[in-house]
Design an enzyme around this catalytic site. Sequence first.
Site, short mmCIF file in Angstrom:
data_model
loop_
_atom_site.label_atom_id
_atom_site.label_comp_id
_atom_site.label_asym_id
_atom_site.label_seq_id
_atom_site.Cartn_x
_atom_site.Cartn_y
_atom_site.Cartn_z
N TYR A 129 0.88 -1.26 0.04
CA TYR A 129 0.02 -0.04 -0.10
C TYR A 129 0.81 1.25 0.00
O TYR A 129 0.33 2.40 -0.80
CB TYR A 129 -1.05 -0.04 1.30
CG TYR A 129 -2.10 -0.86 0.98
CD1 TYR A 129 -3.06 -0.17 0.08
CD2 TYR A 129 -2.22 -1.95 1.03
CE1 TYR A 129 -4.36 -0.61 -0.37
CE2 TYR A 129 -3.55 -2.83 0.92
CZ TYR A 129 -4.71 -2.37 -0.03
OH TYR A 129 -5.47 -2.92 -0.35
N GLN A 160 -14.72 5.19 -6.28
CA GLN A 160 -14.01 3.82 -5.41
C GLN A 160 -12.74 4.00 -5.43
O GLN A 160 -12.04 3.04 -4.94
CB GLN A 160 -14.60 2.76 -6.42
CG GLN A 160 -15.96 2.43 -6.34
CD GLN A 160 -16.45 1.30 -7.40
OE1 GLN A 160 -16.45 0.36 -7.12
NE2 GLN A 160 -16.59 1.90 -8.68
N VAL A 212 -8.82 5.10 -4.54
CA VAL A 212 -8.14 5.64 -3.21
C VAL A 212 -6.97 6.38 -3.71
O VAL A 212 -6.33 6.80 -2.89
CB VAL A 212 -7.81 4.58 -2.44
CG1 VAL A 212 -9.16 3.67 -2.36
CG2 VAL A 212 -6.91 3.46 -3.57
N HIS A 219 -14.31 3.88 -0.91
CA HIS A 219 -13.21 2.80 -0.45
C HIS A 219 -12.19 3.46 0.45
O HIS A 219 -10.84 2.68 0.57
CB HIS A 219 -12.84 2.07 -1.48
CG HIS A 219 -14.04 1.15 -2.03
ND1 HIS A 219 -13.86 0.40 -3.40
CD2 HIS A 219 -15.32 0.91 -1.54
CE1 HIS A 219 -14.85 -0.20 -3.50
NE2 HIS A 219 -15.85 0.05 -2.55
N GLY A 237 -15.68 4.24 -15.89
CA GLY A 237 -14.41 3.31 -15.57
C GLY A 237 -14.63 2.56 -14.38
O GLY A 237 -13.71 2.42 -13.45
N ALA A 279 -12.34 6.91 -20.92
CA ALA A 279 -12.89 8.12 -20.05
C ALA A 279 -12.25 9.46 -20.57
O ALA A 279 -12.85 10.60 -20.35
CB ALA A 279 -12.74 7.85 -18.53
P1 OAD Z 1 -11.53 -2.37 -11.95
O1 OAD Z 1 -10.09 -2.67 -12.25
O2 OAD Z 1 -12.35 -3.59 -11.68
O3 OAD Z 1 -12.35 -1.95 -13.44
C1 OAD Z 1 -11.75 -0.98 -14.06
C2 OAD Z 1 -12.91 -0.67 -15.31
O4 OAD Z 1 -12.20 0.59 -15.87
C3 OAD Z 1 -13.07 -1.99 -16.16
O5 OAD Z 1 -14.45 -2.10 -16.57
C4 OAD Z 1 -12.18 -1.42 -17.56
O6 OAD Z 1 -12.79 -1.95 -18.49
C5 OAD Z 1 -12.48 -0.02 -17.30
N1 OAD Z 1 -11.26 1.01 -17.99
C6 OAD Z 1 -10.15 0.71 -17.91
N2 OAD Z 1 -9.45 2.00 -18.57
C7 OAD Z 1 -10.43 2.82 -19.04
C8 OAD Z 1 -10.40 4.05 -19.66
N3 OAD Z 1 -9.20 4.66 -20.12
N4 OAD Z 1 -11.61 4.68 -19.75
C9 OAD Z 1 -12.73 4.04 -19.53
N5 OAD Z 1 -12.67 2.71 -18.91
C10 OAD Z 1 -11.60 2.05 -18.64
O7 OAD Z 1 -11.90 -1.13 -11.01
P2 OAD Z 1 -12.93 -0.73 -10.26
O8 OAD Z 1 -14.34 -0.97 -10.98
O9 OAD Z 1 -12.85 0.86 -9.88
O10 OAD Z 1 -12.08 -2.05 -4.09
O11 OAD Z 1 -12.72 -1.69 -9.08
C11 OAD Z 1 -13.73 -1.65 -7.94
C12 OAD Z 1 -13.34 -1.72 -6.77
O12 OAD Z 1 -12.75 -3.38 -7.02
C13 OAD Z 1 -12.02 -1.19 -6.28
O13 OAD Z 1 -12.21 0.06 -5.65
C14 OAD Z 1 -11.40 -2.04 -5.31
C15 OAD Z 1 -11.66 -3.36 -5.85
O14 OAD Z 1 -12.15 -4.36 -5.21
C16 OAD Z 1 -11.69 -2.31 -2.90
O15 OAD Z 1 -10.37 -2.26 -2.95
C17 OAD Z 1 -12.53 -2.45 -1.88
#
Ligand code: OAD
Length: 254
Positions: free
Chosen positions: A71, A109, A111, A127, A195, A239
């Site tokens: 971290y 979400q 951090v 988060h 995203g 995005a």
């Molecule tokens: P993810 O890594 O699960 O998903 C990222 C998303 O962003 C995916 O759907 C990609 O397709 C999309 N993506 C990537 N690059 C992009 C771009 N340039 N423009 C648009 N979309 C793009 O991340 P989160 O959904 O944020 O929680 O993950 C949610 C949570 O899962 C996190 O906050 C973390 C994890 O568990 C905790 O730590 C509690």
Amino acid sequence: MSSSADPIATAAAIIGTASHITVLTGAGVSAESGIPTFRDALTGLWENYNPEQLATPQAFADNPELVTRWYDERRLNVAACKPNPAHQALVTIEQSTRARGATFTLITQNVDRLHQRAGSTGVLELHGSLFTWRCTRTGNESEFTGPAFDRYPPVSPAGGLWRPGVVWFGEMLDDAIAAAAHKAAESCDVFLTVGTSAIVYPAAGLLPVAHANGAATIEINRDSTPASDRVDIAIHALAGSALPRIAEAVSAQA
Ligand code: OAD
């Protein structure tokens, strides 16, 4: 909902006239700042680890040295990154929304604090943050924005360990932040999700709440997600390219 040939123009028209706008962001918004998304493979020192195994209370209990080092390295990496055009566009949309007397709530979400560094205000950090650490003995929180800790796990002045102030798998969200996010989803007339893989609850449950309460729903994502079939407008784009176009159109309407 109309499915215009140009979903960006349709999204901008809806956002530019809404009274209550709620936005939920995930790691994809920071991808173009050079921050790997949560589910991207870890590299280098960390390539044999699964992030979902490092982000748990059990992992911290079993190996606090490893977890706090990971971290802290993320904290330093993120501090060296800059907000990108997606973050900046959300600031523009927030400002033009507020200027016409409408409300704007940004739930993230992420951090990484990049929304705040870009200029977004009142961000609901669902988060937590890599920059706030909490003493395991007293529960007191402290901000760390300087260099790396000098040892892992870092020891607090009260003799506990500093743990990152992020929400791990299996932990509850902060009650007040979760309630504010739920209220913002329930009361908005537009819900924009950007995203996020839309699979981690309770964050992933906010869009259905907004939809059930009659909000127009818009998704911007590089790929399809479980939410894509359920939203009124799905924009498959980066995005950092879609949001500035929406912000520009919203500003032009103002
Ligand atoms: P993810 O890594 O699960 O998903 C990222 C998303 O962003 C995916 O759907 C990609 O397709 C999309 N993506 C990537 N690059 C992009 C771009 N340039 N423009 C648009 N979309 C793009 O991340 P989160 O959904 O944020 O929680 O993950 C949610 C949570 O899962 C996190 O906050 C973390 C994890 O568990 C905790 O730590 C509690």
